[in-house]
Motif scaffolding. Sequence first.
Motif, PDB file in Angstrom:
ATOM      1  N   GLY A  90      34.696  -7.225  19.494  1.00 12.30           N
ATOM      2  CA  GLY A  90      34.401  -8.639  20.914  1.00 12.30           C
ATOM      3  C   GLY A  90      35.119  -8.134  21.435  1.00 12.30           C
ATOM      4  N   ALA A  91      35.729  -6.862  22.000  1.00 16.25           N
ATOM      5  CA  ALA A  91      36.455  -6.801  23.654  1.00 16.25           C
ATOM      6  C   ALA A  91      35.513  -6.914  24.611  1.00 16.25           C
ATOM      7  CB  ALA A  91      37.526  -5.645  23.153  1.00 16.25           C
ATOM      8  N   PHE A  92      34.069  -6.763  24.331  1.00 11.89           N
ATOM      9  CA  PHE A  92      33.246  -6.680  25.854  1.00 11.89           C
ATOM     10  C   PHE A  92      32.375  -7.954  25.250  1.00 11.89           C
ATOM     11  CE2 PHE A  92      35.673  -2.312  25.233  1.00 11.89           C
ATOM     12  CZ  PHE A  92      35.763  -1.944  26.206  1.00 11.89           C
ATOM     13  N   GLU A  93      31.887  -7.933  26.406  1.00  8.26           N
ATOM     14  CA  GLU A  93      29.910  -8.254  26.264  1.00  8.26           C
ATOM     15  C   GLU A  93      31.125  -9.867  26.601  1.00  8.26           C
ATOM     16  OE1 GLU A  93      25.557  -7.460  26.565  1.00  8.26           O
ATOM     17  OE2 GLU A  93      26.716  -7.864  25.097  1.00  8.26           O
ATOM     18  N   GLY A  94      31.552 -10.292  27.223  1.00 13.31           N
ATOM     19  CA  GLY A  94      32.247 -12.071  26.874  1.00 13.31           C
ATOM     20  C   GLY A  94      32.135 -11.927  25.077  1.00 13.31           C
ATOM     21  N   GLY A  95      32.970 -11.099  25.026  1.00 11.84           N
ATOM     22  CA  GLY A  95      33.061 -11.284  23.438  1.00 11.84           C
ATOM     23  C   GLY A  95      32.429 -11.176  21.900  1.00 11.84           C
ATOM     24  N   THR A  96      31.658 -10.336  22.194  1.00 15.13           N
ATOM     25  CA  THR A  96      30.522 -10.127  21.459  1.00 15.13           C
ATOM     26  C   THR A  96      30.002  -9.153  21.580  1.00 15.13           C
ATOM     27  OG1 THR A  96      28.382  -9.748  23.146  1.00 15.13           O
ATOM     28  CG2 THR A  96      29.024 -12.373  22.254  1.00 15.13           C
ATOM     29  N   SER A  97      30.516  -8.290  21.585  1.00 15.46           N
ATOM     30  CA  SER A  97      30.010  -6.827  21.833  1.00 15.46           C
ATOM     31  C   SER A  97      31.246  -6.041  21.923  1.00 15.46           C
ATOM     32  CB  SER A  97      29.633  -6.000  22.954  1.00 15.46           C
ATOM     33  OG  SER A  97      27.934  -6.732  22.587  1.00 15.46           O
TER      34      SER A  97
END
Length: 157
Positions: A90-97
């Motif tokens: 969850g490190a990218f895209e607002g915690g979703t990717s």
Amino acid sequence: RESPGETGGIVAARDATEVAADQYAISSAALTVAKTSAVVQDPHNGATNPKAIPGAFVEYGIAISNTGAASATGIQITDPLPANTAFRTGAFEGGTSDVQVTVGATVSYCDAEAGSDTNGDGCYRTATDLVVGTPALSTVDIAPNNVVSVRFQITIN
């Protein structure tokens, strides 16, 4: 020798031998890979001058460029995860990717689930490695300045 009226290097002397000449153009990809890392946050300093201490987030970037005469297809990156760290989901895209993949100017994201690539996005983790492949990362073109990059983060234990 060539017989009168013959072209292309074919010998027509009727002596049971033939000769033919041809040319082949071979082109291939020539890939360059560069890896970077940076501490992006720690539990004491936040994102301001972070240090590589337990609990800190480290971001890795892998860039691939192609200077060859042909596109490289079916590309797969397998990168070892450092010892004494944990993969950061969850490190990218607002915690979703989990992983950011940039191909040329197109940015996409994938989830690096543990085990196999159950969702078919091309990203997964083994016990020791991050793997990014098709479809997330499938072609490295030869266009000028066309760099393919992969970014992911780990947490220092």
